[in-house]
Scaffold this motif. Structure first.
Motif, mmCIF file in Angstrom:
data_model
loop_
_atom_site.group_PDB
_atom_site.id
_atom_site.type_symbol
_atom_site.label_atom_id
_atom_site.label_comp_id
_atom_site.label_asym_id
_atom_site.label_seq_id
_atom_site.Cartn_x
_atom_site.Cartn_y
_atom_site.Cartn_z
ATOM 1 N N GLN A 134 0.832 -1.208 0.000
ATOM 2 C CA GLN A 134 0.000 0.000 0.000
ATOM 3 C C GLN A 134 0.866 1.258 0.000
ATOM 4 O O GLN A 134 0.588 2.227 -0.706
ATOM 5 N N GLU A 135 1.925 1.192 0.835
ATOM 6 C CA GLU A 135 2.816 2.368 0.878
ATOM 7 C C GLU A 135 3.520 2.573 -0.447
ATOM 8 O O GLU A 135 3.690 3.697 -0.921
ATOM 9 N N ALA B 184 2.390 1.621 -3.366
ATOM 10 C CA ALA B 184 1.430 2.123 -4.354
ATOM 11 C C ALA B 184 1.239 3.637 -4.200
ATOM 12 O O ALA B 184 1.137 4.381 -5.194
ATOM 13 N N ALA B 185 1.234 4.050 -2.934
ATOM 14 C CA ALA B 185 1.066 5.484 -2.699
ATOM 15 C C ALA B 185 2.269 6.260 -3.196
ATOM 16 O O ALA B 185 2.137 7.312 -3.826
ATOM 17 N N LEU B 186 3.445 5.706 -2.932
ATOM 18 C CA LEU B 186 4.649 6.367 -3.402
ATOM 19 C C LEU B 186 4.716 6.378 -4.923
ATOM 20 O O LEU B 186 5.201 7.327 -5.546
ATOM 21 N N SER B 187 4.294 5.228 -5.513
ATOM 22 C CA SER B 187 4.341 5.135 -6.986
ATOM 23 C C SER B 187 3.409 6.168 -7.609
ATOM 24 O O SER B 187 3.671 6.694 -8.690
ATOM 25 N N ALA B 188 2.320 6.364 -6.920
ATOM 26 C CA ALA B 188 1.393 7.351 -7.469
ATOM 27 C C ALA B 188 2.007 8.735 -7.430
ATOM 28 O O ALA B 188 1.754 9.565 -8.303
ATOM 29 N N GLU B 189 2.807 8.978 -6.405
ATOM 30 C CA GLU B 189 3.409 10.294 -6.305
ATOM 31 C C GLU B 189 4.656 10.395 -7.168
ATOM 32 O O GLU B 189 4.898 11.389 -7.799
#
Length: 435
Positions: free
Chosen positions: A154-155, A157-162
């Motif tokens: 999850q972390e 994915a969040a970083l990848s989104a950013e």
């Protein structure tokens, strides 16, 4: 009236026994003896009485001799039958003892195998608990790792989104490899746990089979013990009754013989069958009781060899006089009549203390036995032993004769206890059912 009756009787006698004259002639004269009818009748009657008495006395002697021979033959047959029975019981007792020892060895072997299986089962159970504990730890670690991986994803994915960062992709691949390694370890642990459970189940089943076999073996041992106990009872009772019938205390005899044979060790040493400490093993106690009975039989046999239970004459004989008062005096023994030269045998083990001429006894042999017993053999024709010689029951010691104050060839046999004469037939009758 009387003269007429006398005349008639004389006339009748004249018809049967006519008057006879016996002439005696010499060189110078001739004489005759007149044999009246009455004289001939008296002579004829006396002759008939003598002949009848001779026939009756001869018949009585023959019947007495035949009866004595039959009694002796029957006694020998009874003795042979009992000896065969005793030998058969001894053989059966030895066979049962061997079976008991073999069964006990199998019993001990089964106990050892069960003990080994129980130890292996306990070790397997302990290992299984350790594996279950390790498996729970691995499962807990795996759950924590899965949660950590999910949080990392999850972390990530969040970083990848950013920001599209290559380092985050590498961290994800490492977490996936760790999870796969833990999953493989968990599968191997589960397989090992299943194998241990199967081994434990097999050990439990094998232990149950061993318990069944042990129970059957115990029942077989109990049957063997019962048969041995019955054989010991059948063997001990006749010997015990024999000593009691002879007026001897079996317990004091056993103690005296045991003091003379005080060696230890050997096959009659008490057995210990228990493999663990604690209470006494009932099988060991029963086996020791049987061994005690066997030891008692051996001591009884030794005591019986040293007491005069046997007959001093084995050939045909006639029992002519017993123990007791005779003509106002004590007849201190028993008389056995037979031909001169009939063999005489020692009735028990002992030591010869006298073998010489002794006044009214004639040729006399004295034998000293155990328990304060002495036997005497008198009126012998020959003596085959010397003073100090040790003899055994059944050894020939002399021959029947007519020496000393005796009215015919016979053996005068005495038994003395503590110097006092006792009836020898007490011992002979007591031993007839055993020897």
């Amino acid at each position: 009236m009387r003269s007429r009756l006398t005349l008639k009787i004389h006339t009748l006698l004249e018809r049967v026994f006519p008057e006879k004259r016996l002439f005696l002639r010499s060189d110078t004269e001739t004489r005759f003896i007149r044999l009246k009818s009455e004289t001939q009748l008296v002579a004829w009657t006396g002759s008939i009485i003598v002949v009848a008495w001779t026939i009756i006395a001869t018949a009585i002697l023959l019947m007495d001799s035949i009866g004595a021979g039959n009694f002796r033959a029957q006694a020998q047959r009874d003795q042979l039958t009992y000896e065969q029975r005793l030998n058969a019981l001894s053989g059966e007792r030895d066979a049962r003892a061997a079976e008991a020892l073999a069964a006990q060895e199998r019993f001990n072997s089964a106990l050892q195998q069960i003990s080994i299986m129980q130890s292996e089962l306990l070790a397997t159970e302990e290992k299984r608990r350790e594996l279950e504990t390790g498996l729970e730890v691995v499962q807990a670690t795996l759950r924590d790792t899965m949660r950590a991986r999910e949080a990392a994803r999850q972390e990530l994915a969040a970083l990848s989104a950013e920001n599209d960062d290559p380092t985050a992709t590498a961290m994800t691949d490492d977490a996936a490899g760790t999870v796969d390694l833990l999953a493989n370890a968990l599968a191997e642990t589960a397989a090992e746990r299943d194998m241990i459970a199967a081994d434990a189940e097999f050990a439990i089943g094998h232990a149950q089979e061993m318990e069944l076999e042990l129970r059957l073996l115990q029942e077989r041992n109990d049957q063997i013990f019962r048969q041995l106990e019955e054989a010991m009872l059948v063997s001990v009772e006749p010997l015990d009754q024999m000593f009691r019938a002879a007026g001897m205390n079996p317990e004091s005899l056993i103690d005296q013989v045991r003091r003379g044979y005080s060696g230890t060790g050997g096959p009659l040493t008490p057995l210990q069958f228990s493999t663990r400490g604690g209470t006494n093993d009932p099988d060991a106690e029963r086996a020791n009781r049987i061994l005690g009975s066997m030891d008692r039989i051996n001591l009884y046999r030794i005591a019986a060899e040293k007491a005069p239970f046997a007959l001093p004459v084995k050939s045909n004989f006639r029992f002519t006089s017993g123990f007791g008062q005779r003509w106002g005096r004590l007849h201190a023994g028993a008389d056995f009549a037979g031909p001169i030269g009939t063999p005489i045998y020692a009735t028990a083990d002992g030591v010869v203390t006298n073998a010489s001429w002794s006044s009214g006894y004639g040729r006399l042999i004295k034998i000293r036995h155990e328990f304060g017993i002495e036997t005497r053999y008198a009126h012998l024709n020959a003596m085959d032993v010397k003073v100090g010689q040790r003899v055994s029951r059944g050894d020939r010691i002399g021959a029947m004769g007519n020496s000393g104050r005796s009215t015919g060839p016979h053996l005068h046999y005495e038994v003395r206890v503590g110097g006092e004469p006792v009836n020898p037939m007490i011992y002979i009758r007591a031993g007839q059912d055993v020897f």
